[in-house]
Design a protein around this motif. Structure first.
Motif, PDB file in Angstrom:
ATOM      1  N   THR A  43     -18.946  -6.471  -2.616  1.00  0.00           N
ATOM      2  CA  THR A  43     -20.183  -6.991  -2.023  1.00  0.00           C
ATOM      3  C   THR A  43     -20.959  -7.798  -3.048  1.00  0.00           C
ATOM      4  N   VAL A  60     -24.158  -4.213  -4.849  1.00  0.00           N
ATOM      5  CA  VAL A  60     -25.067  -5.300  -5.211  1.00  0.00           C
ATOM      6  C   VAL A  60     -26.191  -4.766  -6.081  1.00  0.00           C
ATOM      7  N   SER A 107     -26.455 -11.170   2.546  1.00  0.00           N
ATOM      8  CA  SER A 107     -25.538 -10.424   1.682  1.00  0.00           C
ATOM      9  C   SER A 107     -24.122 -10.718   2.155  1.00  0.00           C
ATOM     10  N   SER A 155     -24.630 -10.755  -3.536  1.00  0.00           N
ATOM     11  CA  SER A 155     -25.815 -11.381  -2.961  1.00  0.00           C
ATOM     12  C   SER A 155     -25.679 -12.895  -2.842  1.00  0.00           C
TER      13      SER A 155
END
Length: 259
Positions: A220, A259, A155, A222
């Protein structure tokens, strides 16, 4: 055949029990020492410990990727680290959050080690390119980081500083508010004058309280590609926010960057 009195039997039994206790304690101490997990040097979250083999490997890993800031996470703090990952970002190096169990396995499993070192290496390369491209556009990023996940993925996160235009507007607005507050204060009792003098002194020395208004936003994702898109989206929000009227700004706009 000699007989043993009850008193002698109790004494012998007691001695045996004491000996067994000492032996048990010795074995426990030996087990603790040979199991061998100890605290590690460097930044940590929680109270992670590594075996001697894993400790040596971890030091080698940090040297191999010396341009990255590794933070070792204890097993019980993995979710907490994920939730607060952006708080560990810094402007000097990309942050890598990795837990103790992965380091233990990487130290002993060659295939697993290659897999996860590959994840770290790819992240380092990708984030470096991302940082360069964003720097060319004037986007202000306080820091980047990644967390190594359990499923062979990572991540990513970035901490953005508000654009200079938005920053300037906020400072000007705050200056107006302070000026109005000062006018109001002047109408109050004599004791307020002392507070005004202290406020003036703080302004002259540059010691202005900013703690009530944060200037960063966390993004944030992935993947690095997704992170770039979210950074661009956030930058557009920064810019659009500077041209809104006060009435429009009161409406607000909530965007979920999780995310």
């Amino acid at each position: 055949m000699s007989s043993i009195s009850s008193g002698n039997f109790s004494q012998i039994a007691g001695s045996y029990a004491d000996t067994a206790a000492v032996y048990s304690k010795s074995e426990t101490t030996k087990t603790d020492e040979t199991s061998g997990k100890k605290k590690v040097s460097g930044q940590t979250i929680g109270n992670p410990k590594l075996s001697e083999k894993a400790s040596k490997y971890y030091e080698q890993l940090k040297k191999k990727y010396s341009n990255m800031n590794f933070i070792l996470v204890s097993e019980d703090q993995k979710e907490n680290a994920k939730a607060n990952a952006a708080g560990y970002a810094n402007s000097n190096n990309m942050v890598v959050l990795i837990d103790e169990d992965k380091i233990e396995r990487m130290a002993s499993d060659e295939n697993y080690r290659k897999q996860y070192e590959g994840i770290i290496a790819n992240a380092a390369s990708g984030i470096s390119q991302l940082a360069s491209s964003l720097s060319a556009t004037g986007t202000s990023v306080k820091g980047f980081g990644m967390q190594v996940n359990d499923n062979g993925t990572a991540s990513y996160f970035a901490v953005l500083e508000k654009s200079s235009a938005a920053q300037k507007e906020r400072i000007e607005k705050k200056a107006v508010e302070k000026k109005e507050a000062k006018k109001t204060a002047q109408k109050k009792a004599e004791k307020k004058k002392n507070e005004e003098r202290l406020e003036k002194k703080r302004k002259e020395t540059g010691d202005v309280d900013d703690t009530d208004d944060t200037e960063t936003v966390t993004v944030t994702a992935s993947s690095i590609e997704e992170l770039l898109e979210k950074i661009k989206d956030q930058e557009q929000l920064f810019l659009s926010d500077t041209v809104k009227t006060p009435q429009e700004k009161n409406v607000g706009q909530n965007v979920d960057f999780s995310v």
